[in-house]
Motif scaffolding. Structure first.
Motif, short mmCIF file in Angstrom:
data_model
loop_
_atom_site.label_atom_id
_atom_site.label_comp_id
_atom_site.label_asym_id
_atom_site.label_seq_id
_atom_site.Cartn_x
_atom_site.Cartn_y
_atom_site.Cartn_z
N PHE A 259 0.84 -1.20 0.00
CA PHE A 259 0.00 0.00 0.00
C PHE A 259 0.87 1.25 0.00
CE2 PHE A 259 -2.33 3.38 2.17
CZ PHE A 259 -3.53 3.39 1.48
N TYR A 260 1.91 1.26 0.84
CA TYR A 260 2.81 2.41 0.97
C TYR A 260 3.46 2.73 -0.38
CZ TYR A 260 6.52 5.31 3.08
OH TYR A 260 7.37 6.35 3.42
N ARG A 261 4.00 1.69 -1.02
CA ARG A 261 4.63 1.86 -2.35
C ARG A 261 3.65 2.42 -3.35
NH1 ARG A 261 7.06 -3.00 -1.63
NH2 ARG A 261 5.37 -4.04 -2.74
N ASP A 262 2.46 1.81 -3.37
CA ASP A 262 1.44 2.21 -4.34
C ASP A 262 1.02 3.67 -4.16
OD1 ASP A 262 -0.56 1.66 -6.44
OD2 ASP A 262 -2.02 1.85 -4.83
N MET A 263 0.80 4.08 -2.90
CA MET A 263 0.33 5.44 -2.65
C MET A 263 1.39 6.49 -3.00
SD MET A 263 -2.77 5.10 -2.00
CE MET A 263 -2.91 6.88 -2.06
N LYS A 264 2.66 6.19 -2.72
CA LYS A 264 3.73 7.13 -3.05
C LYS A 264 3.85 7.28 -4.57
CE LYS A 264 5.05 7.80 1.28
NZ LYS A 264 5.29 9.06 1.98
N GLN A 265 3.69 6.16 -5.30
CA GLN A 265 3.74 6.22 -6.77
C GLN A 265 2.57 7.01 -7.33
OE1 GLN A 265 3.90 2.04 -7.68
NE2 GLN A 265 6.12 1.87 -7.33
N ARG A 266 1.38 6.78 -6.76
CA ARG A 266 0.19 7.51 -7.25
C ARG A 266 0.34 9.01 -6.99
NH1 ARG A 266 -5.04 4.02 -7.72
NH2 ARG A 266 -4.27 1.93 -7.32
N ALA A 267 0.89 9.37 -5.83
CA ALA A 267 1.08 10.80 -5.52
C ALA A 267 2.00 11.44 -6.56
CB ALA A 267 1.66 10.97 -4.12
N ALA A 268 3.07 10.72 -6.91
CA ALA A 268 4.02 11.23 -7.92
C ALA A 268 3.33 11.42 -9.27
CB ALA A 268 5.20 10.28 -8.05
N LYS A 269 2.41 10.49 -9.62
CA LYS A 269 1.67 10.61 -10.88
C LYS A 269 0.80 11.86 -10.92
CE LYS A 269 1.29 5.78 -12.27
NZ LYS A 269 0.53 4.61 -11.79
N PHE A 270 0.34 12.29 -9.73
CA PHE A 270 -0.45 13.52 -9.67
C PHE A 270 0.44 14.76 -9.57
CE2 PHE A 270 -4.00 10.67 -8.70
CZ PHE A 270 -5.05 11.30 -9.35
N GLY A 271 1.76 14.56 -9.80
CA GLY A 271 2.67 15.70 -9.78
C GLY A 271 3.03 16.19 -8.40
N ARG A 272 2.80 15.35 -7.39
CA ARG A 272 3.09 15.75 -6.01
C ARG A 272 4.40 15.14 -5.53
NH1 ARG A 272 -1.60 14.21 -2.19
NH2 ARG A 272 -0.29 15.44 -0.78
N ASN A 273 4.99 15.76 -4.52
CA ASN A 273 6.14 15.18 -3.84
C ASN A 273 5.60 14.06 -2.94
OD1 ASN A 273 8.24 14.49 -2.16
ND2 ASN A 273 8.75 16.58 -1.57
N PRO A 274 6.03 12.80 -3.19
CA PRO A 274 5.50 11.68 -2.39
C PRO A 274 5.72 11.85 -0.89
CG PRO A 274 6.72 10.85 -4.29
CD PRO A 274 6.95 12.33 -4.25
N ASP A 275 6.75 12.63 -0.51
CA ASP A 275 7.01 12.87 0.92
C ASP A 275 5.92 13.71 1.58
OD1 ASP A 275 9.30 11.39 0.71
OD2 ASP A 275 10.65 13.12 0.56
N ASP A 276 5.10 14.40 0.76
CA ASP A 276 4.02 15.22 1.31
C ASP A 276 2.77 14.40 1.62
OD1 ASP A 276 5.60 17.44 1.20
OD2 ASP A 276 4.74 18.23 -0.66
N LEU A 277 2.86 13.10 1.43
CA LEU A 277 1.76 12.19 1.72
C LEU A 277 2.22 11.27 2.86
CD1 LEU A 277 -1.03 11.25 0.53
CD2 LEU A 277 0.25 9.58 -0.79
N LYS A 278 1.64 11.43 4.04
CA LYS A 278 2.08 10.65 5.21
C LYS A 278 1.13 9.48 5.42
CE LYS A 278 4.86 14.20 5.86
NZ LYS A 278 6.27 14.17 5.50
N VAL A 279 1.66 8.27 5.32
CA VAL A 279 0.83 7.06 5.46
C VAL A 279 0.93 6.57 6.90
CG1 VAL A 279 0.46 4.70 4.64
CG2 VAL A 279 1.23 6.47 3.04
#
Length: 443
Positions: A259-279
């Motif tokens: 889940f963690y991997r998937d969410m960080k990749q999806r955030a990047a696809k939306f043009g976001r810094n994956p570090d700005d998404l805290k799981v």
């Protein structure tokens, strides 16, 4: 003390009602059942702030669930998830007055409220708390909730998320309808608010028509921190687009890592810094001075859970009446109209441990993940393992009973985390965005 290049985040998941991490928790001998008093919630907030937690998160539901046996009986009788629930924003306002740094998160549904009302309420809380508000964005899925708002049935999952996307867009426009510095308060001129810095939003969309502007100035944080718990494909995309904190429950380290991997990749696809998404996965830690003490507490707590209480809440979460299936057989493969993440979690549990439906009711009633029971060192070892194995950015602590379960965690586990350099010893900023290392959005 070793220091880590980055530290974990800790949030506390609680309800303004009887259940937190265990359906029998309110029955525990030392549990405080004074759930309708302001002092209960103020004490909770002060305890968490003393432990330097990022935030207190109050979940919500807009009905007494009636999915199990088509009745509200099991929820009320066993003090289950939706048996009693105070309105969370009002509760958080009382916590705000009793604390200075603790983040304050409330669930608010995009299915039953209007963007103007929600934007205004959250901007108010952000001002009154000096920048500590957060919004857990939910789409609601229960027929029992629809029936309380004059609807015969829910929107489809796709439509609920379409509406939610537009709802959040409108709320953001409303928060930005005042530019920073619009409030001048010049007595001489006189100039109370600079009209050139406030503008209507003139939103016309598929679900909402909102003129604006908001009648509250731009919040200290720019906008509240967004929390989300969607686990379906559409839910994950919604979270990857909007969320800054994700609350999720897992039954294993492996599913957490996926889940963690998937969410960080999806955030990047939306043009976001994956570090700005805290799981932050939910865990129910039981910490004792020794392992024996923790296990005795766990045994006591587990003995207080009625299987029907867990099944009643699981029926609500899945939107399926589990009373209709044989109780001494495994959970069947079903098409889930409700929360797909909960179904994945319990399906994984069922197959790994061969649990009958009745056993699953008990297991669900004692809360997610039994891997965090023991002495402070043992519990923190497991937390550290998850954190370093890239399964999470921290944890959503669901105490099995209150306030004692949380007091034990703050008294025993937090100092151990701090000693290892895994968690802050002091707040470095004042706002919730500061605690989470998130920039204030530009208007």
């Amino acid at each position: 003390m070793t220091t880590h290049s980055h530290q974990m985040h800790l949030a506390a998941f609680a309800l303004a009602g009887p259940v937190s991490g265990n359906h029998g928790g309110w029955r525990y001998p030392s549990a405080d059942t004074n759930l309708l008093s302001a002092s209960y919630y103020k004490r909770l907030g002060q305890l968490l702030e003393g432990g330097r937690f990022d935030l207190l998160f109050l979940a919500d539901v807009l009905a007494v669930p009636n999915r199990y046996q088509g009745s509200i009986d099991s929820q009320l009788r066993y003090g289950a998830l939706g048996s009693l629930r105070l309105e969370p924003l009002t509760v958080l306002a009382t916590v705000a007055a009793a604390t200075e740094r603790l983040g304050l998160a409330s669930t608010i549904s995009t299915s039953y409220f209007e963007p103007f009302q929600v934007a205004r309420s959250l901007a108010t809380l952000d001002h009154l708390s000096e920048g500590r508000s957060a919004w857990n964005i939910v789409t609601s899925f229960q027929a029992a909730e629809a029936a309380n708002f004059g609807r015969d049935e829910q929107l489809s999952r796709e439509e609920r998320y379409d509406r939610a996307d537009e709802f959040v867009e409108v709320a953001c426009k409303l928060w930005d309808s005042w530019r920073d510095g619009a409030v001048v308060l010049d007595r001489e001129t006189p100039l109370f608010v600079d009209p050139s810095k406030v503008a209507p939003i003139d939103h016309e969309g598929r679900y909402f028509r909102v003129k604006g502007p908001l009648n509250v100035s731009r919040p200290p944080q720019g906008r509240p921190v967004f929390i989300q718990a969607g686990a379906s494909g559409r839910g994950r995309d919604f979270a990857a687009r909007w969320a800054e904190v994700i609350f999720v429950t897992h039954s294993s380290l492996e599913s957490a890592q996926e889940f963690y991997r998937d969410m960080k990749q999806r955030a990047a696809k939306f043009g976001r810094n994956p570090d700005d998404l805290k799981v932050l996965p939910g865990i129910v830690p039981i910490v004792g001075e020794t392992r024996t003490i923790a296990e005795e507490t766990e045994g006591l707590l587990n003995g207080l859970v009625i299987p029907e209480a867990g099944l009643s809440t699981l029926s609500y979460h899945l939107d399926i009446d589990l009373a209709a299936y044989p109780q001494d057989e495994l959970l069947p493969q079903v098409d889930v109209p409700g929360v797909q993440g909960h179904y994945k979690e319990v399906a994984e549990l069922t197959h790994r441990h061969g649990l009958t439906l009745r056993q699953l009711g008990t297991r669900y009633g004692v809360g997610p993940l039994r891997d965090f029971v023991g002495s402070a060192r043992e519990v923190v070892d497991t937390m550290q393992h998850w954190f370093e194995a890239r399964a999470c950015d921290g944890f959503m602590i669901q105490a099995p009973y209150l306030p004692g379960g949380l007091e034990d965690f703050v008294r025993l586990a937090v100092p151990e985390l701090q000693k290892r350099g895994l968690f802050r010893t002091e707040y470095s900023g004042n706002t919730l965005r500061d605690h989470l290392g998130l920039a204030r959005p530009a208007a």
